[in-house]
Design an enzyme around this catalytic site. Structure first.
Site, PDB file in Angstrom:
ATOM      1  CE  LYS A  84       5.189  -2.245 -13.666  1.00  0.00           C
ATOM      2  NZ  LYS A  84       5.811  -1.350 -12.424  1.00  0.00           N
ATOM      3  CB  ALA A 140      -2.074  -1.528  -4.766  1.00  0.00           C
TER       4      ALA A 140
END
Length: 513
Positions: free
Chosen positions: A326, A370
Site C-alpha cells: 500500500k 501501521a
C-alpha cells in the site's frame, strides 16, 4: 527468432487453423458455443477414480478433461482403453515421459507410445505428446497419418529462468514444424512479471496455443488467456485445487471467461498474499451488471515497482493495492490524490481539529497496525479529537506513524497489558485474524474488557475471532465489511469512470461474505 522461423510459424498457421476447424461435430459445436474451452487435468491412480473425477468435472462446468494416463496404475492397456471409451466428456489423452509418476514403469517411452496409439484408435478428441516424442519423425508420421478425427497437441515444459519472447517464439516454431495441430507450453514462473512474454506470444502467435504458468504467481495466465488468444483454459476441481489454476466453479460463476475478448480491460488486486481477496466475486458481477467490458483478477505481486514497469500497456487499466504494497504504491504513481497524501500533512494542521460533536473526541483510540489502512484510521481518529495510541509488530513503524499524527507508540508486547482507562476504542488494521489464520486475534478476550467499541478491518472472515470475543464481553463491534463495500464502490467508479451499482454490490457482498 530468425525471419525464416517466423515465416514457418505464420505459414503453418493456416494449416493448423484448417485442421482445428475440421474437428468432430461435437467438438466444433462445443468450441464455438462460448468462444472458450475449459479443461481440467485428472491425475488419478485407478480407472474408477478417473471416472469419478470426470463426473465431478462435468458437474462443475468443464468442457473437456485431460486424462493424465501416466498417473494411473494399470496392469493391462485394456484398462486404459475402457476408460477412454467410456469417457463422459471430450478428452485430451496425455502420457508424460518425464513425470515423477513414470519412474519405475520400465520402458516409459514404449508405454507412452502404446497409450497414444490406443487413443488414436478409439478416436479420442485430442492426443497430447511430449515434444521429445513428437520430434521423432517416424513416430510423428505414424500418428499424423494413422488418425481420423483426433488432433495432436505437442507439449513442452519450459523452465530455467524468465522466458523471453524470442525463446518462446523459437520453441513454438520448432514444435509447429512437427505437424502439431495445437502447441502447449507449461512454464515455470518465479514472478508474475515473467508472464509478460507469455501474453505477447499468445497475442502474436497464429497457431492454436495453450500456455499454463505453474504456481500461484501464474494464475492470471489462465484467467487472462482468452483475452490474449489462448486456445483453452485449465481449471481445477473444487476438491483438488491446483496452484496456478482457477477452480472450475470460479471460472463458471465468478469470472465467466466466455465474455472476454481482446478489448477487455484488466483490473485486479495487487497483494501478497492474495488468495483471501473477495474482490473478484464483487467486481466481476458488477462489470457484467453495468455492461462494462472488464475483468478483475487476483495478482500475487512480489515487487510492485517491477510490476508497474512491466505491465505498462492500456490493457491493464487499474488496480487495488493490498498488503504489503500500500505505501510503496504511492511512490510508483505519477500523480497522487490529495486524500492519499494525508500521511504527509504537517502535524500542526491536525492540532486543534477536534470536533466537539465527534463521538470519539477525547477517547483513547488504540490502533493495531501501521500500514496503509492503519495510517488512514490514525489520521481520521486524530482529526476527530481522539488520543491515538499505536501498536505494531515493528515498533519503528508504529513510532513513525505516531510522530506523524502527534500520537503515541508502544511496543507490540505491551498491547495485552495496555489498560489506562475503560471504554476505549480498538481498531485492528493488521492482517491478524485474516483467513487462513482466522483462529488468531491481536488481543485476548480478557484484555478486551477495557474496550467499549471494537472495529476489525479484516473482512475475511466476516465475523473474525476478535469481533466474536468482543461481542461476548459486551462491546459494540463493527465489521470490516462496511469499509470494504465503501472502498469497493469508490474503486469501481474510478475503474469505469461512471457510477457504481451500489444496491447491487451491497447485496452481493452481504450474500457472499
Amino acid at each position: 527468432m530468425t525471419n525464416g522461423e517466423w515465416l514457418l510459424l505464420k505459414n503453418s498457421a493456416l494449416l493448423s487453423l484448417s485442421l482445428s476447424l475440421s474437428l468432430t461435430h461435437t467438438y466444433t459445436e462445443m468450441a464455438f458455443k462460448n468462444n472458450i474451452l475449459v479443461c481440467t487435468p485428472l491425475e488419478c491412480e485407478t480407472e474408477e477414480e478417473m471416472v469419478g473425477s470426470m463426473e465431478l468435472a462435468k458437474a462443475e462446468g468443464a468442457d473437456l478433461v485431460e486424462l493424465c494416463v501416466d498417473s494411473m496404475s494399470f496392469s493391462q492397456i485394456s484398462e486404459v482403453k475402457k476408460l477412454i471409451q467410456h469417457r463422459t466428456l471430450p478428452a485430451i489423452v496425455s502420457y508424460r515421459l518425464k513425470s515423477s509418476r513414470t519412474s519405475g514403469k520400465g520402458d516409459s517411452k514404449f508405454l507412452c507410445l502404446q497409450v497414444l496409439r490406443l487413443a488414436l484408435e478409439v478416436d479420442v478428441e485430442f492426443v497430447e505428446m511430449d515434444y521429445e516424442v513428437a520430434s521423432d519423425i517416424i513416430v510423428m508420421a505414424e500418428h499424423l497419418y494413422g488418425r481420423v478425427n483426433s488432433r495432436i497437441i505437442v507439449s513442452s515444459y519450459v523452465n530455467g529462468g524468465k522466458p523471453s519472447t524470442e525463446k518462446l517464439g523459437h520453441l513454438i516454431a520448432c514444435m509447429q514444424s512437427t505437424g502439431a495441430d495445437v502447441i502447449k507450453l507449461v512454464i515455470d514462473v518465479d514472478y508474475i512479471t515473467d508472464l509478460a512474454p507469455v501474453f505477447e506470444m499468445l497475442t502474436r502467435c497464429q497457431v492454436p496455443l495453450i500456455v499454463i504458468a505453474a504456481g500461484s504467481r501464474g494464475l492470471i495466465s489462465q484467467l487472462l488467456g482468452p483475452k490474449f488468444g489462448g486456445f483453452l483454459v485449465y481449471g481445477s476441481l473444487e476438491c483438488k485445487s491446483i496452484p496456478g489454476l482457477p477452480t472450475l466453479l470460479s471460472i463458471k460463476h465468478v469470472y465467466k471467461l466466455e465474455h472476454l475478448n481482446a478489448d477487455t480491460k484488466v483490473f485486479g488486486l495487487i497483494s501478497n498474499p492474495v488468495g483471501h481477496s473477495k474482490g473478484p466475486i464483487l467486481h466481476n458481477p458488477a462489470f457484467r451488471h453495468t455492461g462494462y467490458n472488464g475483468i478483475y483478477v487476483p495478482m500475487l505481486v512480489d515487487d510492485i515497482k517491477e510490476f508497474f514497469e512491466t505491465y505498462t500497456g492500456t490493457d491493464f487499466a487499474g488496480f487495488s493495492v493490498g498488503i504489503p504494497h500500500k505505501e510503496a504504491a504511492v511512490g510508483c504513481c505519477d500523480e497522487v490524490h490529495p486524500l492519499a497524501k494525508v500521511s504527509r500533512l504537517d502535524r500542526r494542521l491536525l492540532k486543534g481539529e477536534a470536533s466537539d460533536t465527534s463521538p470519539i473526541a477525547g477517547k483513547t483510540f488504540v490502533l493495531v497496525g501501521a500500514g496503509g489502512a492503519g495510517r488512514a484510521l490514525a489520521f481520521g481518529a486524530k482529526s476527530r479529537g481522539a488520543r491515538v495510541v499505536i501498536f505494531n509488530r515493528s515498533y519503528e513503524r508504529a513510532k513513525a506513524l505516531a510522530d506523524a499524527v502527534s500520537g503515541e507508540a508502544f511496543p507490540y508486547e505491551c498491547l495485552e497489558r495496555f489498560s489506562p482507562e475503560k471504554d476505549m476504542i480498538l481498531a485492528n488494521a493488521s492482517a491478524i485474524g485474516m483467513e487462513p489464520n482466522s483462529d488468531q486475534t491481536p488481543v485476548s478476550k480478557d484484555a478486551l474488557r477495557a474496550y467499549g467499541l471494537v472495529f476489525d478491518a479484516v473482512y475475511t472472515p466476516r465475523n473474525t475471532r476478535l469481533l466474536q470475543e468482543a461481542a461476548e464481553i459486551g462491546a459494540t463491534v463493527v465489521s470490516g465489511v462496511e469499509m470494504f463495500i465503501r472502498q469497493a464502490l469508490g474503486q469501481f467508479r474510478l475503474f469505469t469512470g461512471g457510477l457504481a451499482p451500489e444496491d447491487f454490490m451491497r447485496k452481493l457482498v452481504l450474500e457472499q461474505f
